[in-house]
Structures are given as C-alpha cells and as structure tokens.
Design an enzyme around this catalytic site. Structure first.
Site, PDB file in Angstrom:
ATOM      1  N   ASP A 106      39.564  45.386  38.538  1.00 37.83           N
ATOM      2  CA  ASP A 106      39.886  45.339  39.967  1.00 37.83           C
ATOM      3  C   ASP A 106      39.735  43.908  40.502  1.00 37.83           C
ATOM      4  O   ASP A 106      38.655  43.335  40.421  1.00 37.83           O
ATOM      5  CB  ASP A 106      38.948  46.271  40.757  1.00 37.83           C
ATOM      6  CG  ASP A 106      39.139  47.740  40.365  1.00 37.83           C
ATOM      7  OD1 ASP A 106      40.285  48.193  40.293  1.00 37.83           O
ATOM      8  OD2 ASP A 106      38.118  48.421  40.119  1.00 37.83           O
ATOM      9  N   LYS A 136      26.872  45.920  37.086  1.00 36.83           N
ATOM     10  CA  LYS A 136      26.815  44.482  37.293  1.00 36.83           C
ATOM     11  C   LYS A 136      25.915  44.237  38.499  1.00 36.83           C
ATOM     12  O   LYS A 136      25.983  45.013  39.432  1.00 36.83           O
ATOM     13  CB  LYS A 136      28.222  43.912  37.561  1.00 36.83           C
ATOM     14  CG  LYS A 136      29.209  44.136  36.411  1.00 36.83           C
ATOM     15  CD  LYS A 136      30.629  43.840  36.834  1.00 36.83           C
ATOM     16  CE  LYS A 136      31.619  44.215  35.750  1.00 36.83           C
ATOM     17  NZ  LYS A 136      33.032  44.002  36.129  1.00 36.83           N
ATOM     18  N   GLU A 182      36.282  37.150  36.035  1.00 44.64           N
ATOM     19  CA  GLU A 182      35.673  37.962  37.092  1.00 44.64           C
ATOM     20  C   GLU A 182      36.008  37.463  38.487  1.00 44.64           C
ATOM     21  O   GLU A 182      36.038  36.249  38.701  1.00 44.64           O
ATOM     22  CB  GLU A 182      34.145  37.892  36.961  1.00 44.64           C
ATOM     23  CG  GLU A 182      33.501  39.084  36.345  1.00 44.64           C
ATOM     24  CD  GLU A 182      33.573  40.350  37.181  1.00 44.64           C
ATOM     25  OE1 GLU A 182      33.982  40.294  38.350  1.00 44.64           O
ATOM     26  OE2 GLU A 182      33.219  41.410  36.665  1.00 44.64           O
ATOM     27  N   ASP A 183      36.207  38.396  39.421  1.00 41.56           N
ATOM     28  CA  ASP A 183      36.413  38.001  40.811  1.00 41.56           C
ATOM     29  C   ASP A 183      35.174  38.261  41.668  1.00 41.56           C
ATOM     30  O   ASP A 183      35.183  37.922  42.848  1.00 41.56           O
ATOM     31  CB  ASP A 183      37.607  38.752  41.435  1.00 41.56           C
ATOM     32  CG  ASP A 183      37.314  40.225  41.628  1.00 41.56           C
ATOM     33  OD1 ASP A 183      36.711  40.839  40.711  1.00 41.56           O
ATOM     34  OD2 ASP A 183      37.663  40.781  42.681  1.00 41.56           O
TER      35      ASP A 183
HETATM   36  C1  BG6 Z   1      34.858  47.891  40.705  1.00 38.08           C
HETATM   37  C2  BG6 Z   1      35.334  47.631  42.113  1.00 38.08           C
HETATM   38  O1  BG6 Z   1      35.755  47.322  39.785  1.00 38.08           O
HETATM   39  O2  BG6 Z   1      34.763  49.302  40.459  1.00 38.08           O
HETATM   40  C3  BG6 Z   1      34.416  48.331  43.113  1.00 38.08           C
HETATM   41  O3  BG6 Z   1      35.334  46.226  42.362  1.00 38.08           O
HETATM   42  C4  BG6 Z   1      34.323  49.816  42.765  1.00 38.08           C
HETATM   43  O4  BG6 Z   1      34.907  48.143  44.406  1.00 38.08           O
HETATM   44  C5  BG6 Z   1      33.861  49.988  41.325  1.00 38.08           C
HETATM   45  O5  BG6 Z   1      33.402  50.474  43.628  1.00 38.08           O
HETATM   46  C6  BG6 Z   1      33.803  51.467  40.893  1.00 38.08           C
HETATM   47  O6  BG6 Z   1      35.100  51.979  40.890  1.00 38.08           O
HETATM   48  P1  BG6 Z   1      35.479  53.531  40.776  1.00 38.08           P
HETATM   49  O7  BG6 Z   1      36.962  53.491  40.515  1.00 38.08           O
HETATM   50  O8  BG6 Z   1      34.722  54.087  39.592  1.00 38.08           O
HETATM   51  O9  BG6 Z   1      35.097  54.184  42.042  1.00 38.08           O
HETATM   52 MG    MG Z   2      36.560  42.923  40.287  1.00 35.27          MG
END
Ligand code: BG6
Ligand code: MG
Length: 226
Positions: free
Chosen positions: A22, A156, A180-181
């Site tokens: 993401d 993380k 990574e962002d």
């Molecule tokens: C991360 C996102 O990659 O995944 C977060 O940056 C998100 O914003 C987290 O809460 C968990 O994601 P999911 O899809 O399992 O709700």
């Molecule tokens: Mg990310």
C-alpha cells in the site's frame, strides 16, 4: 515478540528487494480512508485525510484503536472486532474493483528490471488483503515470496514481516533492500538490519538510506549505490 537485528559490517551486496504494498506499488490509501471515514461517521465523529496519513503501515486493529481514541469512543474487544470487520467489508468491496491501471507509476517497469537483473523479490505488507490486491492489479507473478498481515504477529515497526521475507528468499538481512512509504516501515527495515529506500517525502522518511518520490524515479542500477 520484539525483533531487532544488529547490522553487520560485512557488505554482502544487495540480493533481494522487499516491497511494501500500500503506497509503494498501489495507491490503496484512498480506499482505507473512505472505509475508515464511513465507520467514524457511523459512530458520530469525523475522520480527516490528515489523520489517515498517520495510519500508513499500521495494522487494521491498531488503526481502529487510534481512530476510536481520536473520536473519544470506548468499545469492548468484541465490539472492536465487529467494527474492524465492518470496515474491512467496505474496504474489500472497493478493492475488488481495482484494475492494473491503479498500479503506481514505474512499478511494473521497476519490478521487471530488478527481476531481469537477478534480484529476488518479496512482498512485506501489513495488509491481510494483499492476495486480492495483487491479483486484481496483476502483480502477483513478480513475487518469489509473499509475507503479509496473515503471516506475522508483530506489526511494523517490528521487523518481523521483512525478516520472514528474507528467510523465505534464503538471503541474509544485510543483502536486502526494503521499499517503504511509511515511517514505521523504514524503522522496521533498519531494525531488521536492512537497507531502506523511502517512497515519498525525504523530510518525513528521514531514516531511509535514499528517498525518491516513486518507483518511476529508480532503476535497478541505483541499488548498486546502496
Ligand atoms: C497497510 C496500510 O499496508 O496495511 C494500512 O498502510 C492498513 O493503512 C494495513 O491498515 C492493514 O491492512 P488491511 O488490508 O489488512 O486492513
Ligand atoms: Mg505502505
């Protein structure tokens, strides 16, 4: 369990690229934002884009805790589970319609070039929805290993997600570079004894070895400079 690896001085050279999902490969932040905002609004308070920024890289359960605290709302653990499921259902409805057009600029070219140059490639994401996103955006075939929120117990900035990726690829942490962002993700990479390339703003991702605005600004040759 908390992990921290002491980086060694034996520069082994980079052999593997570990990608967050993401905000690095795809822009799903807007879908997370819409779903969390809908949830917050249903509980009687608002949720801003600025607050959403602070949830980057943060697990679903921890994100909910932070949102409830911002809204000054108390819920039991069972209620929290229900709310997280409700948000996730809305989120999954949206990401089910994702297409390869939503892959961020430069991603396909960069993944293609690192593979061509012999680097191993793994995913290191907090998301439990990585499978559907990779499938809908046609990115799954680039990965030698996939580690996501379904496989890790510590979020993380704990380095577990990246250490598992290195282990599955059969490479040492100091042979890995993480893309990574999120500040929490850069910290996870460094605590894992890995190199980190920040995707975003260099004034925010201060712990990274290098920061670029997107994968479209990188070539696999740049990894030799790490
Ligand atoms: C991360 C996102 O990659 O995944 C977060 O940056 C998100 O914003 C987290 O809460 C968990 O994601 P999911 O899809 O399992 O709700
Ligand atoms: Mg990310």
């Amino acid at each position: 369990m908390q992990h921290t690896v002491n980086p060694t001085n034996t520069a082994a050279g980079i052999k593997a690229c570990l990608f967050d999902l993401d905000g690095v490969l795809v822009d799903t932040a807007v879908y997370h934002y819409k779903a969390w905002k809908r949830l917050a609004n249903s509980l009687g308070f608002d949720f801003t884009e600025e607050q959403n920024e602070h949830l980057k890289g943060i697990s679903r359960a921890e994100s909910l805790n932070r949102i409830l605290a911002w809204g000054n709302v108390k819920k039991s653990e069972a209620e929290k589970l229900e709310l997280a499921t409700l948000k996730n259902n809305w989120y999954v409805d949206m990401i089910s319609h994702m297409t390869p057009a939503e892959v961020l600029a430069g991603t396909v070219d960069f993944l293609t070039s690192v593979r061509k140059d012999g680097y191993l490639v793994a995913l290191g994401s907090a998301s439990k929805n990585s499978g559907i996103i990779l499938e809908k955006t046609n990115l799954a075939h680039f990965f030698d290993a996939i580690v996501d929120g379904n496989l890790v117990s510590a979020s993380k900035p704990d380095p577990e997600v990246f250490l598992k990726g290195a282990e599955l690829l059969g490479v040492a942490p100091n042979q890995c570079v993480v893309f990574e962002d999120a500040v929490a993700g850069i910290e996870a990479a460094k605590r894992g004894g890995m190199k980190a390339i920040g995707i975003g703003n260099k004034n925010v991702l201060t712990g990274a070895d290098m920061v670029v605005s997107g994968l479209d600004k990188l070539t696999s040759q740049d990894l030799k400079r790490l």
